[in-house]
Each structure stands twice: as structure tokens, then as C-alpha cells.
Design a protein around this motif. Structure first.
Motif, mmCIF file in Angstrom:
data_model
loop_
_atom_site.group_PDB
_atom_site.id
_atom_site.type_symbol
_atom_site.label_atom_id
_atom_site.label_comp_id
_atom_site.label_asym_id
_atom_site.label_seq_id
_atom_site.Cartn_x
_atom_site.Cartn_y
_atom_site.Cartn_z
ATOM 1 N N ILE A 10 -4.480 -13.257 -84.574
ATOM 2 C CA ILE A 10 -3.121 -13.817 -84.545
ATOM 3 C C ILE A 10 -3.026 -14.998 -83.585
ATOM 4 O O ILE A 10 -2.517 -16.062 -83.928
ATOM 5 C CB ILE A 10 -2.086 -12.732 -84.104
ATOM 6 C CG1 ILE A 10 -2.204 -11.489 -84.981
ATOM 7 C CG2 ILE A 10 -0.661 -13.301 -84.143
ATOM 8 C CD1 ILE A 10 -1.895 -11.687 -86.437
ATOM 9 N N THR A 11 -3.574 -14.820 -82.368
ATOM 10 C CA THR A 11 -3.427 -15.871 -81.347
ATOM 11 C C THR A 11 -4.441 -17.004 -81.526
ATOM 12 O O THR A 11 -4.275 -18.086 -80.955
ATOM 13 C CB THR A 11 -3.651 -15.291 -79.937
ATOM 14 O OG1 THR A 11 -4.998 -14.812 -79.837
ATOM 15 C CG2 THR A 11 -2.675 -14.156 -79.634
ATOM 16 N N GLY A 12 -5.474 -16.743 -82.307
ATOM 17 C CA GLY A 12 -6.583 -17.691 -82.409
ATOM 18 C C GLY A 12 -7.570 -17.455 -81.275
ATOM 19 O O GLY A 12 -7.235 -16.843 -80.261
ATOM 20 N N VAL A 58 -11.326 -19.031 -84.760
ATOM 21 C CA VAL A 58 -10.190 -18.645 -85.605
ATOM 22 C C VAL A 58 -8.966 -19.447 -85.164
ATOM 23 O O VAL A 58 -8.698 -19.570 -83.971
ATOM 24 C CB VAL A 58 -9.888 -17.127 -85.456
ATOM 25 C CG1 VAL A 58 -8.686 -16.720 -86.296
ATOM 26 C CG2 VAL A 58 -11.098 -16.286 -85.809
ATOM 27 N N GLN A 59 -8.257 -20.007 -86.131
ATOM 28 C CA GLN A 59 -7.038 -20.760 -85.814
ATOM 29 C C GLN A 59 -5.881 -19.815 -85.532
ATOM 30 O O GLN A 59 -5.798 -18.720 -86.112
ATOM 31 C CB GLN A 59 -6.657 -21.661 -86.996
ATOM 32 C CG GLN A 59 -7.590 -22.855 -87.189
ATOM 33 C CD GLN A 59 -7.592 -23.801 -85.992
ATOM 34 O OE1 GLN A 59 -6.546 -24.216 -85.522
ATOM 35 N NE2 GLN A 59 -8.784 -24.101 -85.488
ATOM 36 N N LYS A 60 -4.975 -20.245 -84.666
ATOM 37 C CA LYS A 60 -3.759 -19.468 -84.403
ATOM 38 C C LYS A 60 -2.941 -19.361 -85.684
ATOM 39 O O LYS A 60 -2.819 -20.317 -86.448
ATOM 40 C CB LYS A 60 -2.939 -20.178 -83.313
ATOM 41 C CG LYS A 60 -1.589 -19.548 -83.031
ATOM 42 C CD LYS A 60 -0.820 -20.387 -82.013
ATOM 43 C CE LYS A 60 0.618 -19.929 -81.927
ATOM 44 N NZ LYS A 60 1.392 -20.137 -83.148
ATOM 45 N N LYS A 61 -2.399 -18.183 -85.922
ATOM 46 C CA LYS A 61 -1.562 -17.965 -87.115
ATOM 47 C C LYS A 61 -0.146 -18.495 -86.880
ATOM 48 O O LYS A 61 0.340 -18.539 -85.743
ATOM 49 C CB LYS A 61 -1.460 -16.468 -87.415
ATOM 50 C CG LYS A 61 -2.723 -15.843 -87.957
ATOM 51 C CD LYS A 61 -2.817 -16.000 -89.459
ATOM 52 C CE LYS A 61 -3.822 -15.059 -90.089
ATOM 53 N NZ LYS A 61 -5.132 -15.016 -89.514
ATOM 54 N N ASP A 62 0.508 -18.868 -87.952
ATOM 55 C CA ASP A 62 1.926 -19.240 -87.886
ATOM 56 C C ASP A 62 2.731 -17.941 -87.880
ATOM 57 O O ASP A 62 2.738 -17.199 -88.861
ATOM 58 C CB ASP A 62 2.285 -20.100 -89.103
ATOM 59 C CG ASP A 62 3.774 -20.362 -89.186
ATOM 60 O OD1 ASP A 62 4.432 -20.340 -88.132
ATOM 61 O OD2 ASP A 62 4.286 -20.557 -90.304
ATOM 62 N N PHE A 63 3.384 -17.647 -86.758
ATOM 63 C CA PHE A 63 4.101 -16.380 -86.610
ATOM 64 C C PHE A 63 5.201 -16.212 -87.661
ATOM 65 O O PHE A 63 5.460 -15.116 -88.130
ATOM 66 C CB PHE A 63 4.717 -16.277 -85.206
ATOM 67 C CG PHE A 63 3.751 -15.814 -84.155
ATOM 68 C CD1 PHE A 63 4.088 -14.798 -83.283
ATOM 69 C CD2 PHE A 63 2.494 -16.400 -84.020
ATOM 70 C CE1 PHE A 63 3.195 -14.367 -82.296
ATOM 71 C CE2 PHE A 63 1.604 -15.988 -83.055
ATOM 72 C CZ PHE A 63 1.957 -14.960 -82.185
ATOM 73 N N ALA A 64 5.841 -17.311 -88.027
ATOM 74 C CA ALA A 64 6.931 -17.233 -89.010
ATOM 75 C C ALA A 64 6.414 -16.752 -90.366
ATOM 76 O O ALA A 64 7.134 -16.088 -91.115
ATOM 77 C CB ALA A 64 7.610 -18.596 -89.147
ATOM 78 N N SER A 65 5.153 -17.037 -90.683
ATOM 79 C CA SER A 65 4.597 -16.599 -91.969
ATOM 80 C C SER A 65 4.240 -15.108 -91.935
ATOM 81 O O SER A 65 4.183 -14.452 -92.969
ATOM 82 C CB SER A 65 3.367 -17.436 -92.330
ATOM 83 O OG SER A 65 2.313 -17.168 -91.427
#
Length: 260
Positions: free
Chosen positions: A137-139, A164-171
């Protein structure tokens, strides 16, 4: 600790009438009824209640942190709640003055902060899995973050991970209040130095409807006089007995939480 969102002591006493016989003492604390873990198992919390509970949690944390203390085991089971949705942070058995030697061993796994895991030398597969889940989640962290770690094992482990890229929390949280999502995104930052503090979080727009600066107080600095003293057991016993005899209960009006 003297704050409405942190458990306090109403009284402390011993039935033993002399120092020689002193063996037991009792701490009296407010009666709260239940905890957030039990509430979450039995009902779906409304947005208003979530907002109010998190606001109180952050007020308590701001107070605790301002005294130089960290809790280390903050989880729903350690958040007492009464029937008016008033919250108090409990169980300071693992609290300590802030330092870099936070051990991860005793902290409940799913609520363990990443810095606690990373500063703890004795990794198990479970801990590494936990970090992997967090970083999905955080990348994966930046080189700056890795350099700040004290454990060479931790540095090696993070360097070995695929980027790993940080995830978009809104998604991920599609149906949540956008302000709540924004606040969570600021709270769930891997680098503790870049993470929003409790004091800063209280000023976030999410709490604007209930924000009251007069209630968001700070603590006096924690008196750590006794923390590192190496005294014989009899001396600790004498100090404790004296402390109990000199304790003055706070002057509070009796309420339903103390009248049990």
C-alpha cells in the motif's frame, strides 16, 4: 496522565497497614464498559461515530506524545469506550519513554508500526510478511528512509524487495469520505519523520465540524527520575508504599463512569 481521553487513576490504596507487611496495592480507574474491538465486532460504525472516536484517540495521543511517551500497542482492544461514545486510551503496560530501542516482540501483530518491526533485530517470517503487506500500500521506501534504519538486517531486507509504487488510497477506499481518505494517506506513511503527527492530524479538515483547540491540550513533561535508578527491592518497596500513602485522589464530581 490527566486527560479525558487517557485512562487515569481515581485512587490507589493498600490494605497493608505497615511497610513491613506491605505486599499488595490496588489501582482504581474509571469504569468504561466496553472497548472498540468489541464494538467493531457487533456493529457497523456510522461516519459520525468514526469521526468522533478517531478525534478523541488523536487528542489522547497528542497529550501522551507531548509528554515524551509512546504507547507501542495502540489497538481497538486498548481503546475503552462508554455508552456516550467517550473514549479513553488504556493499557500503558508497554508504554515507555521514547527511544530507539522499541522492541517489536510484545506488540500485537496487526497493529505493529513499521518502525517497530524494522528496529527489531529478531525477524520472523510473520514480521516480514507484515512489512510486505504494508509496503503493498505505502510502496517500498526511498533510499533516504533505508539509510536512517539502525538495523543492517532491516536495510538488507528492504534493499532485497522488488520496487513497488505507492497505491492510490482513493482507489482502495472507494466509498469512504474523501477527507477521511486524505487523512489516512497522511497517517499511513512509512517514514515516521514524514508522517502526520497527532497534533497536526487534529487540525485536518476531516475534524473541522468537531475541532475544539481548547480540548487539544498538551501534557507536562514526564518525570523520569526513577526510570533508570538501580535500587534494591526493599527501597523500591519503601518508595512505592510512600507514594500510595501520599496519593491524593482527583476532585471530580461523581458520574456514571466512576459510580460503580
Amino acid at each position: 496522565m490527566k486527560h479525558e481521553n487517557v485512562i487515569g487513576i481515581l485512587d490507589v490504596f493498600t490494605p497493608d497497614i505497615t511497610l513491613e507487611k506491605f505486599n499488595d496495592f490496588y489501582l482504581v480507574m474509571p469504569f468504561m464498559g466496553t472497548d472498540l474491538s468489541k464494538i467493531m465486532k457487533h456493529e457497523k460504525l456510522t461516519e459520525d461515530r468514526i469521526q468522533f472516536l478517531v478525534y478523541q484517540m488523536l487528542k489522547g495521543l497528542k497529550y501522551i506524545h507531548s509528554s515524551g511517551i509512546i504507547h507501542r500497542d495502540l489497538k481497538p482492544g486498548n481503546l475503552a469506550v462508554n455508552e456516550d461514545c467517550e473514549l479513553k486510551i488504556l493499557d500503558f503496560g508497554l508504554a515507555r519513554h521514547t527511544d530507539s530501542e522499541m522492541t517489536g516482540y510484545v506488540v500485537t501483530r496487526w497493529y505493529r508500526a513499521p518502525e517497530v518491526i524494522l528496529n527489531w533485530m529478531h525477524y520472523t517470517q510473520t514480521d516480514l510478511d507484515q512489512l510486505t503487506e504494508i509496503m503493498k500500500i505505502t510502496g517500498t521506501p526511498t533510499q533516504d528512509f533505508v539509510q536512517k534504519l539502525q538495523s543492517q538486517d532491516a536495510k538488507n531486507y528492504i534493499k532485497s524487495l522488488p520496487k513497488v509504487q505507492k497505491k492510490d488510497f482513493a482507489s482502495i477506499l472507494k466509498y469512504a469520505n474523501p477527507l477521511a481518505v486524505n487523512l489516512l494517506e497522511k497517517m499511513l506513511v512509512l517514514d515516521a519523520e514524514k508522517r502526520i503527527t497527532a497534533a497536526e492530524a487534529l487540525m485536518h479538515p476531516y475534524f473541522e465540524p468537531i475541532h475544539d483547540p481548547e480540548e487539544e491540550i498538551e501534557a507536562e513533561k514526564y518525570d523520569d527520575t526513577f526510570d533508570n535508578m538501580d535500587l534494591p527491592l526493599d527501597e523500591w518497596k519503601r518508595i512505592t508504599y510512600k507514594e500510595i500513602l501520599n496519593f491524593n485522589p482527583p476532585q471530580t464530581s461523581e458520574s456514571k463512569e466512576t459510580a460503580v
